[in-house]
Write an enzyme that holds these catalytic residues in place. Sequence first.
Site, PDB file in Angstrom:
ATOM      1  N   HIS A  64       0.803   7.012   2.706  1.00 10.36           N
ATOM      2  CA  HIS A  64       0.039   8.256   2.625  1.00 10.36           C
ATOM      3  C   HIS A  64       0.242   9.080   3.886  1.00 10.36           C
ATOM      4  CE1 HIS A  64      -3.072   6.832   5.343  1.00 10.36           C
ATOM      5  NE2 HIS A  64      -3.190   5.723   4.623  1.00 10.36           N
TER       6      HIS A  64
ATOM      7  N   LYS B 118       0.875  -1.176   0.000  1.00  8.84           N
ATOM      8  CA  LYS B 118       0.000   0.000   0.000  1.00  8.84           C
ATOM      9  C   LYS B 118       0.902   1.213   0.000  1.00  8.84           C
ATOM     10  CE  LYS B 118      -3.882  -1.999   2.444  1.00  8.84           C
ATOM     11  NZ  LYS B 118      -4.677  -1.947   3.667  1.00  8.84           N
TER      12      LYS B 118
ATOM     13  N   HIS C 175       0.296   7.801   7.483  1.00  5.73           N
ATOM     14  CA  HIS C 175       1.464   7.111   8.027  1.00  5.73           C
ATOM     15  C   HIS C 175       2.512   8.075   8.540  1.00  5.73           C
ATOM     16  CE1 HIS C 175       0.024   4.028   4.998  1.00  5.73           C
ATOM     17  NE2 HIS C 175      -0.116   3.444   6.169  1.00  5.73           N
TER      18      HIS C 175
END
Length: 576
Positions: A134, A131, A137
């Site tokens: 973004h 993933k 995080h």
Amino acid sequence: MHESTRDSIARLLAPALGLPESEVTELVELPRERGRGDYALPCFPLARRLRKPPQAIAAELAESLAPAVAADPLVARLEASGPYLNIHLDPATFARRVLARVAQAGERFGESERGAGQRVVIDFSSPNIAKRFHIGHLRSTVIGAALVRIHRALGYEVIGVNHLGDWGTQFGHLISAWELWGEPERLEGEDPIGYLQQLYVRHNKAAKEDPSYADRARAAFRRLEEGDPEARALWSRMREISLAEFDRIYRLLGVEFDEIAGESFYEDKMAHALALCEQRGIARESEGALIIDFAEHGVEGLQPMLLRRSDGATLYATRDLAAGIYRFETYDPAKIIYVIGAPQRLHLQQLFAALGLLGFPAERCHHVAFGHVLGMSTREGTAILLDEVLGRAIELAEQRIREGDVRVPEDRIEETARAVGVGAVVFADLRHRPIKDIAFDWDRLVRFEGETGPYLQYTHARLRAILDRVAEEHGERPGETEADPGRLVTDEERAVLMHLEQYPRAIERAARELEPSVVSAHLLDLAAAFSTFYHKHHVKNAPPELRRARLELVEAVRRVLAHGLGLLGIEALERM
RNA sequence: GCGCCCGUAGCUCAGCUGGAUAGAGCAGCGGACUUCUAAUCCGCAGGUCGAAGGUUCGAAUCCUUCCGGGCGUGCCA
């Protein structure tokens, strides 16, 4: 070794109060308002113990200590003001002591050894493989990294762990999706993680509409857990691709880990965890699954924790429990700090309770919870990538550098812009207490004015500029002249000195409260106090004696600013 | 339903274990660059600290209830 002002004051007051110095130290506070003294002792808490009204205590202290004060070089005078005893310092002595302490500590002013011999495990960042990284995080990453540095500054032995999300049913979805629709060449392309994420989203969506996809995902994860070579190879590939991408971002943020032990690391440790639960008799079967029912073991108000699904597969909780046991058994840490979003609070409470039932000192576990970034979801594809944010910030920083007087040499513009852009984004996160939810706001994240990272960097650059100019014109460098800080007696200088002196306490408090924002706030106060001084007084053009004294002050502020920015993971710049 | 978190100036937030007249930044208005970087500084304006009770000499801070918002609540992480 010079003791702190607070300790000096406590030593003066303690005999008259009949209390130990350490206790008095805690009572002494900074008055909210200037002009009432440099420090103050509120006498309310003493009233009951001494069985006298606080006003009387203050008045008597002021009087009885008068002879001691007369002989004390640091405390100039005590003044009772109602129930408060206001303490006025001798500005010259105060200034000499503060700057002597900073000079003595060198580049490490603010650090200590109070954590020596104690280990701290900090679990942070922990993105999910496959993933994209973004801005959600960012929080765990920068808060965790700051806590690592803050604890190291206090002498703790810190183990920073990146608990990667590299295991679980999500990989079942990915493997199944790959088998159905995978296009190998796209893993070589521009954005392999983006592609994997698309596959995941597609499969996840399909599973919602058609349960057979969910079954495929579960089956695929089972294969992975059982060691099926093809599933393993694919998983391993996705993991490597993701790590390479994460590393790029970690380098940009200046973040490092001591251990990259993702969930998969605990794969072979879950059996031990489950065995331990069984041995202690805290887990039992329920509807085919294995659970811990806390109510049955005297822990009220917690929902049961699921350790094994009815189909035999393990869960996130299983791996976290294994990780917790592993950390206690391997490191015997004084603290384990989990920097994880607030939505996982229940999960962590369950984890801590389970560790406690297993006989581990669960009170050493701490959850640093942060609010989530509103309006973003990986599954919906509405997440804003950290790359985009950092990229935009860096771009704007470069524009700003090239405006007006360009003080940055051409060959350093790029790296300066990077430091400013990253500094803005990182500080935007670290300046608040993390608990509140935040609405994503471009404007705020890439702002360079006001209470921002670039403001601190700018202040640092100005401090450097003063040092450079004084060196050029007068050939004087801090630490190399006969300077008497006792000349630093203006209100503005005293304010700066007060903030300098408080810096070590700020670091301690940040560690105690697990709040990097304490350091951020302190640096802002220091920078603001210095900026006020800067506009009102001159260093380079001051009379020689004063100039040399101020030079020492400038260097002290610069060191603290550089040190504090370092703790936060922001580069202190020489020019901007 | 139950549990947890949040609620302070128009906006974003400080306010430490309860302590003196609740502080910053942004936005608004007005000032300060022939002098060490104006990404700065100074000033003005702006708040019944969500509401009501309670504890206390003293409450934004502690307790209770309520209101508003968010999150979580057995086979996701």
